[in-house]
Design a protein around this motif. Structure first.
Motif, PDB file in Angstrom:
ATOM      1  N   ASP A 118      40.358  41.350  47.850  1.00  0.00           N
ATOM      2  CA  ASP A 118      40.456  41.602  46.408  1.00  0.00           C
ATOM      3  C   ASP A 118      40.486  40.299  45.614  1.00  0.00           C
ATOM      4  O   ASP A 118      39.913  40.216  44.527  1.00  0.00           O
ATOM      5  N   GLU A 119      41.151  39.291  46.163  1.00  0.00           N
ATOM      6  CA  GLU A 119      41.213  38.009  45.460  1.00  0.00           C
ATOM      7  C   GLU A 119      39.834  37.374  45.347  1.00  0.00           C
ATOM      8  O   GLU A 119      39.467  36.818  44.305  1.00  0.00           O
ATOM      9  N   TYR A 120      39.060  37.468  46.421  1.00  0.00           N
ATOM     10  CA  TYR A 120      37.691  36.929  46.404  1.00  0.00           C
ATOM     11  C   TYR A 120      36.858  37.650  45.355  1.00  0.00           C
ATOM     12  O   TYR A 120      36.157  37.029  44.555  1.00  0.00           O
ATOM     13  N   ARG A 121      36.947  38.978  45.355  1.00  0.00           N
ATOM     14  CA  ARG A 121      36.169  39.747  44.381  1.00  0.00           C
ATOM     15  C   ARG A 121      36.624  39.462  42.954  1.00  0.00           C
ATOM     16  O   ARG A 121      35.803  39.487  42.025  1.00  0.00           O
ATOM     17  N   ARG A 122      37.918  39.174  42.774  1.00  0.00           N
ATOM     18  CA  ARG A 122      38.415  38.830  41.444  1.00  0.00           C
ATOM     19  C   ARG A 122      37.811  37.506  40.976  1.00  0.00           C
ATOM     20  O   ARG A 122      37.474  37.353  39.793  1.00  0.00           O
ATOM     21  N   ARG A 123      37.662  36.553  41.875  1.00  0.00           N
ATOM     22  CA  ARG A 123      37.061  35.277  41.497  1.00  0.00           C
ATOM     23  C   ARG A 123      35.599  35.451  41.101  1.00  0.00           C
ATOM     24  O   ARG A 123      35.133  34.854  40.128  1.00  0.00           O
TER      25      ARG A 123
END
Length: 292
Positions: A118-123
Motif C-alpha cells: 500500500d505504501e508503494y502504491r501511495r507513492r
C-alpha cells in the motif's frame, strides 16, 4: 587533508539507496576527506559476490554492506578478511536491536523495503497527483491534496513537490503572481498550505541563470534580459517588492512560510511533512508556533 581519496565499496542486495543515503549523511561529517564510491547493487548470488571481491581486489578500499542473506554476508566478509580489507554491515546493529526488542528473529529478506504494498502504491499515486497539479494546473480541484505549496516563480515548488511525492505525500503547487487573483480552489482548501520564500538577491541570480539557459547565446541572453518584457522578472527592486507582497499574502491567509534560501529540497520537505503531521500548529519560519 588526505592526499588520496578513499575508495569506498558499497555492496547491496537491492538498489543501494540505503547505503548511498548513509554514506552521504556520514561522509558530510568528514569535509577534509575525499571518498570515491564504487557501487555493487543487486548482489544476490555467491557468483556475484565473487565478482564484487574481484573488483575490490583490483581497487582495494573499505567495504560497507547492506547484505541480509547470511551466506552472502559470510562470503563477502571472508573474502574481505583474506585481502585485509575492512568490511562493515550497516544493518547489523539495528537488526540486532530490533530482534532484542521484538523477541523475534529477522527474516533477512533482501530488498524487503522495496515491495509493492500500500505504501508503494501511495507513492505512485502521489507522483501522478503532483504531475497533474504542478504549477497551478487543475487549481479548481485541490481538495484531495495533502498539502499545497505557494510561492513566486523559482522558489523550488516543483522539485519539493516531487520529493514529497516520493514520501507518499500528494502535493500541489500554485504560483503567486501579483495582480493575478488566487484560484478559488486554493481559497476554499482547508488543509495545509505552505509558502516558500527566498532571499531576493538569491532569487535574482536564480532567475537570471534560468533566463540565460532558456535563451541561445550569452550575448543574446543579456540583450533579452535588458528588454522591457524581461526586466521586471530579474530586476532586484521589483523582485524584492514581489517577495514582500507574497509574504504579506501568506500572513493574511495564515499560511506558514519556509525560507528555502539555505535549505535543501530534502530539508524543506521534512519541515513540510512535520507541518502536515501536526495540523493544529503552523510553524512560522522564525520558529514561532501559531494556533490555526
Amino acid at each position: 587533508m588526505n592526499s588520496q581519496p578513499i575508495v569506498l565499496h558499497l555492496v547491496s542486495e537491492a538498489t543501494g539507496q540505503t547505503l548511498e543515503a548513509v554514506v552521504r549523511a556520514c561522509g558530510a561529517q568528514f569535509p577534509e576527506s575525499s571518498f570515491v564510491q564504487r557501487s555493487w547493487n543487486l548482489v544476490r548470488s555467491q557468483i556475484q559476490v565473487g565478482r564484487v571481491l574481484a573488483g575490490i581486489a583490483a581497487e582495494p578500499g573499505p567495504v560497507l554492506s547492506s547484505l541480509t542473506t547470511p551466506v552472502l554476508r559470510d562470503a563477502l566478509r571472508t573474502g574481505c578478511h583474506r585481502m585485509g580489507v575492512h568490511v562493515e554491515n550497516i544493518l547489523d546493529s539495528t537488526i540486532y536491536f530490533l530482534e532484542r526488542e521484538t523477541g523475534r528473529r529477522a527474516e533477512r529478506h533482501p530488498g524487503g523495503q522495496y515491495v509493492m504494498d500500500d505504501e508503494y502504491r501511495r507513492r505512485i499515486d502521489a507522483m501522478q497527483y503532483v504531475i497533474g497539479h504542478d504549477d497551478g494546473q487543475r487549481a479548481k480541484s485541490l481538495e484531495d491534496a495533502d498539502v499545497i505549496l505557494v510561492g513566486v516563480s523559482r522558489t523550488s515548488k516543483t522539485p519539493t513537490c516531487f520529493y514529497l511525492a516520493n514520501r507518499g505525500v500528494r502535493a500541489a503547487n500554485v504560483p503567486l503572481v501579483q495582480d493575478v487573483p488566487l484560484p478559488a480552489g486554493l481559497l476554499e482548501y482547508r488543509g495545509t498550505v505552505v509558502g516558500l520564500m527566498i532571499d531576493p538577491h538569491t532569487l535574482v541570480e536564480i532567475r537570471r541563470s534560468r533566463v540565460g539557459m532558456m535563451l541561445p547565446g550569452r550575448k543574446f541572453a543579456r540583450r533579452r534580459i535588458s528588454d522591457e518584457s524581461m526586466r521586471p522578472y530579474v530586476d532586484p527592486t521589483r523582485v524584492e517588492e514581489e517577495l514582500v507582497w507574497a509574504r504579506r499574502l501568506c500572513a493574511r491567509h495564515g499560511w506558514p512560510v519556509i525560507d528555502v534560501t539555505h535549505r535543501s529540497v530534502e530539508e524543506t520537505a521534512a519541515a513540510i511533512i512535520d507541518m502536515i503531521a501536526h495540523p493544529p500548529l503552523r510553524r512560522m519560519e522564525n520558529g514561532t508556533a501559531l494556533k490555526k
